[in-house]
Design a protein around this motif. Structure first.
Motif, PDB file in Angstrom:
ATOM      1  N   THR A 140     -54.503  37.754   2.442  1.00 40.27           N
ATOM      2  CA  THR A 140     -54.816  36.465   2.535  1.00 40.27           C
ATOM      3  C   THR A 140     -54.349  35.537   2.358  1.00 40.27           C
ATOM      4  O   THR A 140     -53.141  35.626   0.896  1.00 40.27           O
ATOM      5  CB  THR A 140     -56.426  36.852   1.193  1.00 40.27           C
ATOM      6  OG1 THR A 140     -57.261  35.528   1.303  1.00 40.27           O
ATOM      7  CG2 THR A 140     -55.970  38.013   0.139  1.00 40.27           C
ATOM      8  N   ALA A 141     -54.752  34.518   2.457  1.00 45.82           N
ATOM      9  CA  ALA A 141     -53.924  32.859   2.430  1.00 45.82           C
ATOM     10  C   ALA A 141     -54.469  31.702   1.709  1.00 45.82           C
ATOM     11  O   ALA A 141     -55.109  32.364   1.336  1.00 45.82           O
ATOM     12  CB  ALA A 141     -53.453  32.192   3.666  1.00 45.82           C
ATOM     13  N   ARG A 142     -53.058  31.542   1.114  1.00 48.10           N
ATOM     14  CA  ARG A 142     -53.917  30.306  -0.350  1.00 48.10           C
ATOM     15  C   ARG A 142     -52.476  29.275   0.257  1.00 48.10           C
ATOM     16  O   ARG A 142     -51.621  29.462   0.752  1.00 48.10           O
ATOM     17  CB  ARG A 142     -54.267  31.266  -1.665  1.00 48.10           C
ATOM     18  CG  ARG A 142     -55.499  32.017  -1.631  1.00 48.10           C
ATOM     19  CD  ARG A 142     -56.160  31.439  -2.140  1.00 48.10           C
ATOM     20  NE  ARG A 142     -56.997  32.118  -2.209  1.00 48.10           N
ATOM     21  CZ  ARG A 142     -57.856  33.262  -1.727  1.00 48.10           C
ATOM     22  NH1 ARG A 142     -57.519  33.713  -0.281  1.00 48.10           N
ATOM     23  NH2 ARG A 142     -59.072  33.835  -2.053  1.00 48.10           N
ATOM     24  N   HIS A 143     -52.873  28.393  -0.713  1.00 50.14           N
ATOM     25  CA  HIS A 143     -52.204  26.750  -0.637  1.00 50.14           C
ATOM     26  C   HIS A 143     -51.705  26.731  -1.632  1.00 50.14           C
ATOM     27  O   HIS A 143     -52.527  26.897  -3.255  1.00 50.14           O
ATOM     28  CB  HIS A 143     -53.224  25.924   0.243  1.00 50.14           C
ATOM     29  CG  HIS A 143     -52.065  24.645   0.036  1.00 50.14           C
ATOM     30  ND1 HIS A 143     -52.347  23.591  -1.337  1.00 50.14           N
ATOM     31  CD2 HIS A 143     -50.872  23.473   0.825  1.00 50.14           C
ATOM     32  CE1 HIS A 143     -51.158  22.801  -0.843  1.00 50.14           C
ATOM     33  NE2 HIS A 143     -50.922  23.071   0.224  1.00 50.14           N
ATOM     34  N   ALA A 144     -50.427  26.401  -2.397  1.00 48.73           N
ATOM     35  CA  ALA A 144     -49.833  26.685  -3.709  1.00 48.73           C
ATOM     36  C   ALA A 144     -50.067  24.621  -3.919  1.00 48.73           C
ATOM     37  O   ALA A 144     -49.317  23.652  -2.949  1.00 48.73           O
ATOM     38  CB  ALA A 144     -48.797  26.627  -3.993  1.00 48.73           C
ATOM     39  N   ALA A 145     -50.729  24.713  -4.778  1.00 46.53           N
ATOM     40  CA  ALA A 145     -51.137  22.508  -5.332  1.00 46.53           C
ATOM     41  C   ALA A 145     -49.916  22.589  -5.779  1.00 46.53           C
ATOM     42  O   ALA A 145     -49.670  21.020  -5.625  1.00 46.53           O
ATOM     43  CB  ALA A 145     -52.559  22.772  -5.950  1.00 46.53           C
ATOM     44  N   VAL A 146     -49.493  22.969  -6.976  1.00 43.86           N
ATOM     45  CA  VAL A 146     -48.303  22.733  -7.549  1.00 43.86           C
ATOM     46  C   VAL A 146     -47.139  23.944  -7.467  1.00 43.86           C
ATOM     47  O   VAL A 146     -47.400  25.194  -7.448  1.00 43.86           O
ATOM     48  CB  VAL A 146     -48.415  22.091  -8.896  1.00 43.86           C
ATOM     49  CG1 VAL A 146     -49.471  21.263  -8.803  1.00 43.86           C
ATOM     50  CG2 VAL A 146     -49.356  23.159 -10.056  1.00 43.86           C
ATOM     51  N   ASP A 147     -45.793  23.711  -8.115  1.00 48.24           N
ATOM     52  CA  ASP A 147     -44.635  24.756  -8.730  1.00 48.24           C
ATOM     53  C   ASP A 147     -45.567  25.559  -9.032  1.00 48.24           C
ATOM     54  O   ASP A 147     -46.038  25.080 -10.592  1.00 48.24           O
ATOM     55  CB  ASP A 147     -43.743  23.732  -8.782  1.00 48.24           C
ATOM     56  CG  ASP A 147     -42.736  23.203  -7.502  1.00 48.24           C
ATOM     57  OD1 ASP A 147     -43.459  22.900  -6.603  1.00 48.24           O
ATOM     58  OD2 ASP A 147     -41.762  22.370  -8.380  1.00 48.24           O
TER      59      ASP A 147
END
Length: 394
Positions: free
Chosen positions: A282-289
């Protein structure tokens, strides 16, 4: 998932999962880079940490997650919202699917199950348990909850086949059907505003009015997601569970019918170990390191959280109990996700699976497959896969 050859697929309970390990760089189906996360603690962190969101996956410059249009990747869908936007939508349904609410529904769910079993008993053998049971049960349940008539029930299969398209339909065809489906959802909302009842859509309309400011497109997507998601996942779970139980665990079948509590534990194990489809993350997007499992995942990266591998992490789920259908789970399953996007319908799906398996086994203790499991033809989709038909005898 884009596989369309149903003869080249193995049963989902036989899928091979690599040993969970530290986050590593991989790629999306289209070749774009993505971080793969597979250990239980790491997957749970990614699904629960607000720094890993869904909405940025649909930015104009984001890599495509699928090569065909489908409902799952509609940016207006509640699952694809984050933060306040997601919470506002989720609040409209927060009381609808609680364990207490679902417990009140058990008697009429059981009554629907018994009606279907009466009909199955009258069918000539071998009977198709998909056509007679695993498909009509969740359709009947979600239809009652949402106050849908027979005409809508008949169109559900058509909508689902396109909403979760496996690539066998053209993009134009899928877009046309999804447009028709959205028009149905909008019309249903209008109808319930005009003449509210005690159904789920009327409750949604009232809650949305109280919340205020919710975009109509998001409400329409929410209705459509409930219509097809509310029956597709349960149909998929039930069909795959029966294939596994009757094909490979027949010694467990009588106990499921004799003991409803044991049937509940078996339902939990089946949900935990048999995935809905071939999609491995299930995909997610990393907003910050963000550090995950000792590895820094950079800002802007796409992360695939592999719940199937995490559910087999030997550090959490010992190998010696993995195949014990009646052993309580050692930790919460990740099959329904975790964190803010945890599946709202989880308790309903679990309840339907428990009642369905228990009553089917009690009524037909000698139920068995009429053909080898390897002969099954598969219904495929972007998020789910299950037997297209399943012949049984008793």
């Amino acid at each position: 998932m884009t596989t369309t050859d149903p003869s080249a697929l193995v049963p989902l309970h036989r899928l091979h999962f690599e040993e969970p390990g530290p986050p590593r760089l991989g790629e999306l189906p289209g070749g774009a880079p993505a971080w793969l996360v597979s250990r239980y603690a790491d997957v749970r962190q990614v699904l629960s940490d607000p720094r890993f969101g869904r909405s940025r996956l649909y930015a104009a410059d984001a890599p495509a997650l699928s090569d065909v249009p489908d409902l799952v990747n509609n940016p207006d869908l509640m699952f694809n919202q984050d933060g306040p936007d997601h919470l506002r939508l989720r609040r409209t349904l927060r009381r609808a699917f609680t364990p207490r609410a679902v417990a009140r529904w058990r008697p009429w769910i059981a009554a629907i199950v018994e009606q279907l079993l009466d009909r199955l008993e009258d069918r000539p053998q071998p009977a198709d348990v998909v056509e007679e049971f695993t498909l009509p049960l969740p359709v009947a349940v979600i239809s009652r909850l949402m106050g849908l008539d027979e005409s809508a029930r008949d169109r559900m299969r058509h909508w689902s086949e396109h909403a979760f398209s496996d690539g066998s339909h053209s993009g134009e065809e899928v877009e046309s059907v999804l447009k028709e489906f959205s028009a149905f959802g909008a019309e249903l909302l209008t109808e319930r505003r005009r003449a509210p009842g005690d159904d789920l859509i009327s409750s949604l309309v009232r809650a949305a009015d109280e919340e205020g400011g919710l975009p109509e497109a998001q409400l329409v997507s929410l209705v459509c997601g409930l219509v097809v998601g509310g029956h597709d996942s349960t149909m998929t779970m039930l069909g795959n569970a029966l294939l596994y139980l009757l094909g490979e665990r027949p010694e467990s079948w009588p106990r499921i019918g004799a003991d409803e509590e044991a049937a509940g534990r078996a339902a939990d194990r089946l949900i935990h170990l048999v995935p809905l489809g071939d999609d491995r993350g299930t995909a997610r997007h990393a907003a910050v390191d963000t550090e995950v499992g000792g590895v820094v995942i950079p800002a802007g990266a796409v992360v695939l959280a592999d719940c199937g591998a995490a559910n087999r992490d030997p550090a959490v789920f010992p190998r010696h109990t993995r195949d014990d259908l009646f052993a309580p789970l050692e930790a919460p399953t990740l099959s329904f996700g975790a964190g803010a996007h945890y599946c709202l319908g989880a308790w309903l799906a679990r309840t339907e699976l428990q009642i369905a398996l228990h009553r089917l086994s009690a009524r037909f203790p000698g139920l068995h497959l009429a053909e080898p499991a390897d002969a099954v033809l598969w219904r495929t989709g972007t998020t789910s896969r299950s037997p297209r038909r399943l012949g049984v005898r008793w």
